[in-house]
Scaffold this active site. Structure first.
Site, mmCIF file in Angstrom:
data_model
loop_
_atom_site.group_PDB
_atom_site.id
_atom_site.type_symbol
_atom_site.label_atom_id
_atom_site.label_comp_id
_atom_site.label_asym_id
_atom_site.label_seq_id
_atom_site.Cartn_x
_atom_site.Cartn_y
_atom_site.Cartn_z
ATOM 1 N N GLU A 1 -9.208 6.443 7.315
ATOM 2 C CA GLU A 1 -7.800 6.555 7.037
ATOM 3 C C GLU A 1 -7.429 8.003 6.507
ATOM 4 O OE1 GLU A 1 -7.890 2.592 5.462
ATOM 5 O OE2 GLU A 1 -5.829 2.363 6.412
ATOM 6 N N ARG B 1 0.940 -1.385 -0.006
ATOM 7 C CA ARG B 1 -0.092 0.080 0.181
ATOM 8 C C ARG B 1 0.904 1.388 -0.052
ATOM 9 N NH1 ARG B 1 -5.576 1.689 0.941
ATOM 10 N NH2 ARG B 1 -6.289 -0.524 0.755
#
Lengths: 155, 773, 263
Positions: B722, B313
């Site tokens: 997030e 990621r």
């Protein structure tokens, strides 16, 4: 073991404890008052804050024997006996001054102590007073707002 | 008009939180006879266990049992990646200082902890691999380096009119959820096991407990009412406690509970991955990036845990919001003899973004431009242009960016925050200020929404409509303060058009909703909201069919609105409809299921569409520094963030504020330190600083972008957990601007966290001409 | 925590007597001692609480002197001295946090002599007198290095007597996590001399920065400090919160701030 007696949320309590028992352990494990939380062990986080004879104190940094003869108020003692929330409690709810809620009891106890000594604190004063209360979720914005709102509501 | 969604309902547990009634795992009253557990920890970071004398532990007061690795019913691997490298208790060798070696079962928490210190431990120590440099030298990669390429970055850089190269080092971060890890295991009469745990991933705990006990998963039930914060730290790392409790309960036949005290929690569990990024970029006179190369080095800790997808990621966010026509991203995942780094809000994304944002700042300084100008020329092509027929630009991993609103969002924020005026004013102010210097920066965020492991993008729900019209729902997500339960309750209320108070949300429970994914990747509301909606719609369709039949009318005239069920001109309460349906023997209970559409991903090739959509946002931060001491103050922050059509604006704004402050903590004050033996020195909040109320920005304006998700997500909302975390990169960039101003140089390579000491040193070094690369 | 016995005497004499039996430690406000016990860094057989001892609390001012009872909490000092000696009030009001200030006491802080505590800087900076159950100890003799003082094992601080300064100020750079002093500098102008005491910085605990005292004695202005070399970095604490040279540099910056705050 030594015998200690104190008033907790208005009720008299007598118990036998080891001298090394912390006040927070006594409240949580002996009295089942689990609203007072342990978030650290080094006196930083304030999740264990209670009032001892009307003064804010960290119950993880105090022995139960030191509270012998004292009047203790915990988060469970902050609402009216019928469960109606106090002004500060209501303000934390209404102004989203909480997320995971773990720090909330300590925050409410700190806010109550602040408003008792300074009924009309500025934002700056609120932030300074909450130095000893850690919150990892909210970023404090709504907590400060809630305390301000409570001050106004108490007028 | 909606009745429940898009409204600012307070957190459903708020009345319990403010009155101290909310129960966390360690608050659950346990039956008499409950035993308490503690781990005995390795005093060395690396080596072979020569001798482990547990006799003194067994002899200690209150101790009921002591288990070493050999005493377990079968070997236990806690690895969420099934990597086989994470034994519950060390077997023969130790891999970090703090690794659990043995398990003490005692009559009280304190008795267990006291006894755990009494073991005779003799470890033949070896020199630990602690730092990224150590790991590179030792070649301790968890897997071969991964490299993704788009175009020919090397050639593009070589041919570019301008080039920069450099390095940024970004430290890790302790989660510091206020509630430490905790678990409680209750042995059942038939050999089954019931677990309560503070976990974001009950199904994984169920799976690991079943494996450890040799039971089918159906014999293990895991419940989670709430967590006192998670932030990713409870995605995988709670397994150790739950499995330990289950094994001890199985061995003793008594309930067992365990909690980590704060120092144990910090010493045992993993943190955000520290990263080093080497970069090289080629660009034109406008600052347009022509070719970029990144090399990522992540400090993963002792076991695989979730490090591979975290590192992926980071690569997936190496572009942030910028189109990179030619790019190479190489990533090394390095094993070290430290805590096993794990998920943490952003899951590598923030680390990846720090690289490209540094590149932009470096490019701007090289060209003497405002970094915002350089940002603007590189932003992805807008959604509107794509809709009008222009080709969508692709990410480094080949996903077309079709939903970008970042250009318009940045424009609006820059305008509303008066970025240009303030930047000019700051330059004037700095020229006249002998000591204190200010800096301002605007940084964007584009964050990909979906688990990159495609199969995790599914969710289940169970909804019951009772004959009195009340509704009870369950879903696979866990509540950690993010307001998931309220959002999902709003969805259910909306489906039946009743007030949200009519919906009761209960404990997350693997016996009610099975095979769940972790509540992670910001996906909680997206996935579970859709699953609940599907279940509600099934029940609603049954009611509709039944009512249409009974009233001899077409189904189209049956409507649920404004708290009532309308059947043509007849108006019923939901209770009346439910009772009638029940009496007609119609099922009022349903499961629901959702699987995110459109996504596919090949991580080895770095190609596919890993993300269903992107969430966008931007922030302007203004800071002041005192170069003499390095002290920083965040003077003002303006945030404009995209949550689609917000399910609950109050909760979403709370996530943005909290995420921002947590991100600012990561980049400015939170510093982890180990000594040369691998001992974590920052294992308490007396040594590890997280933001307090006075660290909050003096002025903090947060606004939501007015738009909706172009993808058919739950009520067109977007995930929010997030993405706002990364808005805090603007603070770090603003500090770097102020440091450069203090030193009188165009650019300073400022690492993170930008602590006062690091800032003071950076100013001093820059003044002395010792700037990094 | 290791097990211990807990006693709560009513007089100083009883407390001293209790301290003489076995491995005993005084428990004042407990804000340092209890965390220390929890970490098992100390293992006394007995804690002698001073909470029940009469006459240890309170503040008396007069004759150019401020006398603070050893059992007076930081919170009370912050509140009650705000007018009379603002530097002491400000120092007290910035210790820890409100809950800590409600319980922590000046006597406890001094007896512990943590190298990063605030009170030692004020006591040394003002040249105060530490009054015990049996004698009076000048500040210059009281502090004897890290966690070490002139106190005997069974000696109890009963009060601290500060001379009223002409002007004084305390400038503190927080260790941000604990809020102890990474560097704290107390500057005072007394009759005829200037004293500069530094806490948090040195391996040997609180110390007087004599070069600064001399410079400020000649010219009481921040510029006088500017010309000085900072104290030697190798004598400063070097840890994860700050390297020795950073601390040395901060000593100078905080001294200037304190001088400026003296007005």
């Amino acid at each position: 073991m030594v015998e200690i007696s104190m008033t907790v949320n208005g009720k008299p309590v007598t118990a036998q404890v080891e001298p090394r028992t912390l006040l927070v352990t006594f409240l949580r494990e002996h009295l089942g008052l689990t609203g007072t939380h342990v978030g650290c062990d080094t006196s930083q986080c304030g999740a264990c804050n209670v009032h001892v004879n009307g003064m804010l104190a960290k119950s993880c940094t105090m022995l139960a024997v030191e509270a012998d003869g004292a009047e203790i108020v915990t988060i469970e003692g902050m609402a009216a006996p019928d469960g109606t929330l106090g002004v500060i409690q209501q303000a934390f709810q209404d102004h989203h001054g909480l997320q995971c809620g773990f720090c909330t009891p300590g925050m409410v106890m700190s806010a109550a102590a602040l408003l008792r000594e300074n009924p009309d604190p500025s934002e700056e004063e609120i932030r300074a007073f909450l130095e000893g209360n850690l919150c990892r979720c909210t970023g404090y914005h709504n907590i400060v707002k809630a305390v301000r709102a409570a001050a106004e509501a108490m007028g | 008009m909606t009745v429940a969604v898009h409204k600012p309902h307070p957190h459903d547990s708020a009345p319990l939180h403010v009155s101290g009634k909310a129960r966390y795992t360690d608050d659950i009253p346990a039956p008499a006879g409950t035993l308490h557990l503690a781990f005995g920890l390795s005093p060395a970071a690396r080596g072979r266990i020569r001798r482990l004398d547990l006799a003194p532990v067994r002899a200690a007061e209150g101790v009921v049992a002591v288990l070493g690795a050999d005493d377990l019913p079968r070997p236990v691997d806690l690895s969420p990646a099934h990597a086989g490298d994470e034994p519950l208790l060390a077997t023969g060798t130790v891999h970090y200082l703090g690794q659990p070696l043995f398990l003490v079962v005692a009559t009280s928490h304190l008795a267990a902890r006291r006894a755990a210190r009494l073991a005779g431990i003799d470890i033949a120590g070896e020199k630990p691999v602690l730092t990224i440099d150590d790991a590179i030298a030792a070649g301790t990669d968890l897997e071969p380096p991964l490299e993704w390429r788009k175009g020919d970055a090397e050639a593009a850089i070589a041919a570019a009119p301008h080039r920069v190269r450099g390095r940024i080092e970004v430290g890790g971060q302790e989660h510091f959820y206020l509630e430490g890890h905790a678990a409680l295991a209750l042995p059942l009469e038939d050999g089954g096991m019931e677990i309560h745990a503070s976990t974001q991933h009950p199904t994984e705990i169920q799976h690991k407990v079943a494996e450890a006990l040799g039971l089918p998963m159906s014999w293990v039930r895991v419940s989670v009412r709430r967590m006192g914060g998670g932030f990713g730290g409870k995605e995988s790392q709670g397994s150790a406690l739950a499995v330990a409790c289950a094994i001890a309960a199985w061995k003793t036949g008594r309930p067992c509970r365990m909690r980590y005290d704060r120092d144990d929690d910090m010493i045992i569990t993993g943190k955000r991955h520290e990263i080093r990024i080497d970069y090289e970029a080629g660009f034109d006179a406008d600052g347009r990036l022509l070719g970029v190369r990144f090399a990522h080095f992540l400090r993963c800790g002792w076991s695989t845990d979730l490090s591979l997808p975290v590192a992926d990621r980071a690569m997936l966010h190496a572009d942030n919001a910028y189109h990179l026509p030619h790019v190479t991203i190489r990533s090394r995942r390095l094993r070290t003899n430290t805590q096993s780094n794990t998920a943490f809000r952003g899951f590598g994304g923030p680390q990846g973004m720090m690289g490209i944002e540094r590149v932009i700042q470096h490019v701007a300084a090289t060209l003497g431009k405002d970094p915002l100008e350089v940002r603007r020329v590189n932003l992805y092509r807008p959604m509107a242009a794509v809709a009008a027929g222009e080709a969508a630009q692709t990410t480094p991993y080949g996903q077309p960016v079709e939903d970008s609103i970042i250009d318009a969002l940045v424009d609006r924020l820059a305008r509303e925050a008066r970025y240009a005026e303030r930047r000019a004013a700051i330059a004037r102010w700095n020229a006249g200020s002998p000591v204190i210097k200010r800096g301002i920066a605007l940084t964007p965020v584009k964050f990909g929404i979906s688990f990159t492991l495609t199969h995790l993008n599914q969710a289940g729900a169970l909804v019951h409509l009772y004959q009195d019209g009340s509704i009870r729902i369950n879903h696979g997500g866990t509540e950690m303060g993010q307001g998931l339960n309220m959002k999902v309750a709003q969805v259910a209320a909306e489906a039946f058009s009743v007030p949200v108070e009519a919906v009761r949300i209960t404990t997350t429970d693997t016996a009610r909703v099975p095979n769940t994914s972790a509540t992670a990747a910001s996906s909680g509301s997206d996935l579970n909201g859709m699953a609940v909606k599907a279940a509600c719609e099934t029940i609603r369709a049954r009611l509709t069919r039944f009512l249409a039949e009974r009233h001899q009318c077409p189904e189209e005239v049956v409507r649920f609105s404004e708290g009532r069920v309308h059947v043509g001109t007849n108006v019923l309460t939901l209770a009346e409809a439910a009772r009638a349906a029940h009496e007609a023997r119609i099922s009022l209970s349903s499961t629901g299921f959702y699987a995110t559409p459109k996504i596919h991903w090949d991580r080895t090739r770095g190609q596919g569409r890993p993300f269903f959509y992107f969430a966008y946002g931007a922030a302007v931060s203004e800071v002041a520094i005192d170069p003499l001491t390095g002290e920083t103050r965040i003077l003002r922050v303006d945030v404009l963030h995209d949550v689609g059509r917000s399910l609950n604006p109050a909760i979403d704004i709370g996530q943005i504020e909290g995420g921002f402050v947590q991100g600012a903590g990561w980049l400015t004050m939170e510093e982890l330190a180990w000594d040369e033996r691998g001992r974590l020195l920052t294992h308490a909040p007396s040594t590890y600083k997280i933001p307090v109320a006075s660290d909050r920005p003096r002025i903090f304006n947060v606004a939501l972008w007015d738009g909706e998700n172009r993808e058919p997500t739950i009520y067109r909302s977007k995930a929010v957990g997030e993405p706002p975390f990364m808005l805090a990169i603007s603070v770090h960039q603003a500090i770097a601007e102020a440091v450069a101003a203090a030193a009188g140089v165009p650019f300073v390579a400022l690492d993170a966290p930008a602590t006062p000491e690091r800032i003071a040193l950076a100013v001093r070094n820059a003044r002395a001409g010792e700037n990094a690369p | 925590m290791y097990a211990f016995e807990f006693v709560k005497p009513k007089t100083v004499e009883e407390a001293v007597a209790a301290l003489r039996e076995g491995e005993a430690k005084v428990l004042a406000g407990g804000q340092t001692l209890i965390p220390t016990l929890k970490q098992r860094l100390a293992a006394p057989e007995k804690l002698v609480s001073l909470a029940g001892v009469e006459g240890l609390r309170g503040i008396r001012t007069g004759d150019g002197v401020v006398e603070i009872g050893a059992g007076t909490t930081h919170a009370v000092i912050a509140r009650e001295l705000a007018g009379a000696v603002p530097a002491l009030a400000a120092l007290a009001g910035d210790i820890g946090d409100p809950a800590v200030r409600n319980r922590g006491t000046i006597g406890g802080s001094l007896a512990n002599n943590d190298p990063s505590a605030d009170w030692p800087a004020a006591v040394l900076g003002l040249g105060a007198t530490v009054v015990t159950d049996r004698r009076e100890i000048a500040a210059d003799d009281f502090f004897q290095g890290l966690f070490t003082t002139a106190l005997e094992e069974d000696e109890i601080i009963t009060a601290v007597r500060f001379p009223m300064p002409k002007t004084a100020a305390y400038a503190k750079f927080d260790q941000p996590a604990s809020r102890f002093a990474l560097v704290g500098v107390f500057v005072a102008r007394l009759d005829g001399n200037v004293r500069v005491a530094v806490t948090g910085a040195s391996e040997n605990g609180v110390f007087r920065w004599q070069a600064a005292e001399a410079a400020l004695g000649a010219d009481f202005a921040p510029a006088a400090v500017e010309a000085l070399a900072p104290p030697p970095a190798e004598e400063m604490i070097s840890d994860l919160h700050g390297a020795g040279d950073y601390r040395a540099h901060l000593v100078k910056v905080m001294t200037k701030r304190a001088v400026a705050a003296c007005g």
